[in-house]
Enzyme design. Sequence first.
Site, PDB file in Angstrom:
ATOM      1  N   HIS A 172       0.822  -1.385  -0.017  1.00 45.64           N
ATOM      2  CA  HIS A 172      -0.186  -0.493   0.123  1.00 45.64           C
ATOM      3  C   HIS A 172       0.895   0.869   0.190  1.00 45.64           C
ATOM      4  CE1 HIS A 172      -3.338   2.150   0.877  1.00 45.64           C
ATOM      5  NE2 HIS A 172      -4.223   2.232   2.038  1.00 45.64           N
ATOM      6  N   HIS A 220      -2.629  -1.843  -9.589  1.00 41.67           N
ATOM      7  CA  HIS A 220      -3.319  -1.603  -8.345  1.00 41.67           C
ATOM      8  C   HIS A 220      -4.842  -2.409  -9.491  1.00 41.67           C
ATOM      9  CE1 HIS A 220      -5.511   1.352  -7.073  1.00 41.67           C
ATOM     10  NE2 HIS A 220      -4.158   2.049  -6.658  1.00 41.67           N
ATOM     11  N   ASP A 250       2.436   5.691  -6.456  1.00 41.95           N
ATOM     12  CA  ASP A 250       4.478   5.727  -6.100  1.00 41.95           C
ATOM     13  C   ASP A 250       5.365   5.698  -6.850  1.00 41.95           C
ATOM     14  OD1 ASP A 250       3.186   5.170  -2.965  1.00 41.95           O
ATOM     15  OD2 ASP A 250       2.262   4.165  -3.478  1.00 41.95           O
TER      16      ASP A 250
HETATM   17  N1  ACO Z   1       4.502  -6.555 -11.014  1.00 42.27           N
HETATM   18  C1  ACO Z   1       4.649  -8.323 -11.579  1.00 42.27           C
HETATM   19  N2  ACO Z   1       3.402  -8.215 -11.727  1.00 42.27           N
HETATM   20  C2  ACO Z   1       3.022  -7.708 -11.138  1.00 42.27           C
HETATM   21  C3  ACO Z   1       2.597  -6.536 -10.218  1.00 42.27           C
HETATM   22  C4  ACO Z   1       3.574  -6.160 -10.204  1.00 42.27           C
HETATM   23  N3  ACO Z   1       3.986  -4.663  -9.318  1.00 42.27           N
HETATM   24  N4  ACO Z   1       1.435  -5.866 -10.316  1.00 42.27           N
HETATM   25  C5  ACO Z   1       0.411  -7.747 -10.009  1.00 42.27           C
HETATM   26  N5  ACO Z   1       1.641  -8.280 -11.061  1.00 42.27           N
HETATM   27  C6  ACO Z   1       0.652  -9.560 -11.491  1.00 42.27           C
HETATM   28  C7  ACO Z   1       0.308 -10.417 -10.453  1.00 42.27           C
HETATM   29  O1  ACO Z   1       1.263 -11.575  -9.911  1.00 42.27           O
HETATM   30  C8  ACO Z   1      -0.733 -11.087 -10.815  1.00 42.27           C
HETATM   31  O2  ACO Z   1      -0.269 -11.861 -12.281  1.00 42.27           O
HETATM   32  P1  ACO Z   1      -1.083 -13.934 -12.360  1.00 42.27           P
HETATM   33  O3  ACO Z   1      -2.100 -12.917 -13.149  1.00 42.27           O
HETATM   34  O4  ACO Z   1       0.151 -14.313 -13.791  1.00 42.27           O
HETATM   35  O5  ACO Z   1      -1.496 -14.457 -11.008  1.00 42.27           O
HETATM   36  C9  ACO Z   1      -1.434 -10.013 -11.572  1.00 42.27           C
HETATM   37  O6  ACO Z   1      -0.253  -9.089 -12.230  1.00 42.27           O
HETATM   38  C10 ACO Z   1      -2.924  -9.487 -11.313  1.00 42.27           C
HETATM   39  O7  ACO Z   1      -1.750  -9.244  -9.839  1.00 42.27           O
HETATM   40  P2  ACO Z   1      -2.801  -9.000  -8.649  1.00 42.27           P
HETATM   41  O8  ACO Z   1      -1.138  -9.252  -7.386  1.00 42.27           O
HETATM   42  O9  ACO Z   1      -3.708 -10.057  -8.081  1.00 42.27           O
HETATM   43  O10 ACO Z   1      -3.283  -7.374  -8.289  1.00 42.27           O
HETATM   44  P3  ACO Z   1      -4.260  -6.896  -7.121  1.00 42.27           P
HETATM   45  O11 ACO Z   1      -5.126  -5.972  -7.314  1.00 42.27           O
HETATM   46  O12 ACO Z   1      -4.419  -7.697  -5.619  1.00 42.27           O
HETATM   47  O13 ACO Z   1      -2.978  -5.940  -6.397  1.00 42.27           O
HETATM   48  C11 ACO Z   1      -1.331  -4.935  -5.712  1.00 42.27           C
HETATM   49  C12 ACO Z   1      -2.383  -4.916  -6.471  1.00 42.27           C
HETATM   50  C13 ACO Z   1      -1.378  -4.730  -4.562  1.00 42.27           C
HETATM   51  C14 ACO Z   1      -1.013  -3.367  -5.861  1.00 42.27           C
HETATM   52  C15 ACO Z   1      -0.422  -4.923  -7.034  1.00 42.27           C
HETATM   53  O14 ACO Z   1      -0.406  -4.267  -8.179  1.00 42.27           O
HETATM   54  C16 ACO Z   1       1.242  -4.957  -6.354  1.00 42.27           C
HETATM   55  O15 ACO Z   1       1.432  -5.595  -5.366  1.00 42.27           O
HETATM   56  N6  ACO Z   1       2.003  -3.556  -6.923  1.00 42.27           N
HETATM   57  C17 ACO Z   1       3.122  -3.186  -6.079  1.00 42.27           C
HETATM   58  C18 ACO Z   1       2.670  -2.413  -5.086  1.00 42.27           C
HETATM   59  C19 ACO Z   1       2.419  -1.644  -5.358  1.00 42.27           C
HETATM   60  O16 ACO Z   1       3.241  -0.672  -6.493  1.00 42.27           O
HETATM   61  N7  ACO Z   1       1.476  -0.958  -4.334  1.00 42.27           N
HETATM   62  C20 ACO Z   1       1.034   0.331  -3.826  1.00 42.27           C
HETATM   63  C21 ACO Z   1      -0.265   0.139  -4.573  1.00 42.27           C
HETATM   64  S1  ACO Z   1      -1.047   1.819  -4.745  1.00 42.27           S
HETATM   65  C22 ACO Z   1      -1.164   2.421  -3.043  1.00 42.27           C
HETATM   66  O17 ACO Z   1      -1.390   1.808  -2.211  1.00 42.27           O
HETATM   67  C23 ACO Z   1      -1.062   4.575  -2.327  1.00 42.27           C
END
Ligand code: ACO
Length: 435
Positions: A268, A307, A363
């Site tokens: 987050h 996201h 971010d």
């Molecule tokens: N890098 C690589 N792969 C990713 C990323 C990433 N940053 N984000 C998602 N994916 C992939 C997942 O592995 C998944 O792949 P799969 O379908 O092969 O299993 C797919 O994309 C879907 O991702 P989920 O994790 O299911 O998406 P979710 O909505 O649960 O997660 C989140 C969203 C937590 C923001 C995620 O994208 C993440 O961890 N990003 C990196 C951390 C980040 O930047 N967080 C800040 C968010 S903005 C905020 O809170 C202010």
Amino acid sequence: MAQQSLTITDNRTNQTYTLPVENGTIRAMDLRQIKTSPEDFGLMTYDPAFMNTASCRSSITFIDGDRGILRYRGYPIEVLAEHCTYLEVAYLLLFGDLPTEQELKNWVHEITHHTMLHESTRHFMQQFRYNAHPMAMLISTVAALSTVYPESKDIFNPDNRLLQIKRLIAKLPSITALAYRHSLGFPYVYPDNDLNYTENFMNMLWKMVEPKYVATPVLARALDILFILHADHEQNCSANTMRCVGSAHTDPYLTTAAAAGALAGPLHGGANEEVLKMLDEIGSKQNVPAYIKKIKEGHGKLMGFGHRVYKNYDPRAKIIKWTAEQVFEVTGRNPKLDIALELERIALEDDYFVKRKLYPNVDFYSGIIYQAMGFKPEMFTALFAIPRAAGWLAQWQEMLNDTEQKIARPRQVWTGREVRPFVPITKRSLDMART
Ligand code: ACO
């Protein structure tokens, strides 16, 4: 016109049910009537991580993730970032409309006159270890304000609630600045009421021996814009925490501390600090393709990308990129920007990221600006918490005033054992305990 209802046939019983559809939702409680027998508890939905569950009605922040739209109370984020100050936007989030000139004057005056910390709070913070993480200090200190303002428990008195809201918005910069100076071993700088919200924050962070701190206008405005962009984001993890903890009628300090705890996580608000660590690890533009390959092979995530809601470019990331240019004209270019731009360029062309609709989020670039302005990466998440307080408090008030809300309490799908016989300790064996 098509009927606003949903007809469900339960193939277990061949019974048909008609449920009303309102605002594109059915009520989960309407599913309870769907039973296989009178003893059956009734149908529930299973939705880990609330992927498709609306937990409230809200009129604060609107997001259309597919089209990259973000609006506070109906105003596009781009318009607010261009024309407003953070305190004006905080007022909008909390009261529903932009303030008149007089309302804004009063609001700014009130916030300015609540920035001082009680001396006991200052002493409390000075007891943290020299290397305590600023976010952990912020969370603990916000919780500790509950001891300073015990009257805050009277959450159904609107005047009392507003007083605590003003205190929280006013004191968060003071707490964050104190946390920063504590980590450097510098004495606390008291607020300066001549300065605006962000200038005063900069004063409390960076004033040394000069008689009066003068902020660089471009940097103060950039910080203010960053605060506007971070002020609310509908039902994100920390807002949901605020509503969930607040639904137990906990006081606003303990509730805000809980929300800040959620924000601190690397998935987050903690992501902005992680982005900088990632850019450090990559080191140079040439190493970007190898890093992306590693991510695609399942070794970690590209921090600042992806996201839950945006499946398009995060509109805040666009404004941050523009703000970065203004900041770099004053501070000089942060060399990490080149690595970030290359990372974005390659990721946006790569099938892995395109298929999953992974775009830079708020971010991705914010940390690069913060670092250019002189903040240490450990400070980044606290810089997110300061403005997000306005959103948390607006969400908290809306929840308290919503007659449909009750203490938040989800259901579970039981996957454990049926009742089993108790075995006295002298008769237990490892095999037995594990069968
Ligand atoms: N890098 C690589 N792969 C990713 C990323 C990433 N940053 N984000 C998602 N994916 C992939 C997942 O592995 C998944 O792949 P799969 O379908 O092969 O299993 C797919 O994309 C879907 O991702 P989920 O994790 O299911 O998406 P979710 O909505 O649960 O997660 C989140 C969203 C937590 C923001 C995620 O994208 C993440 O961890 N990003 C990196 C951390 C980040 O930047 N967080 C800040 C968010 S903005 C905020 O809170 C202010």
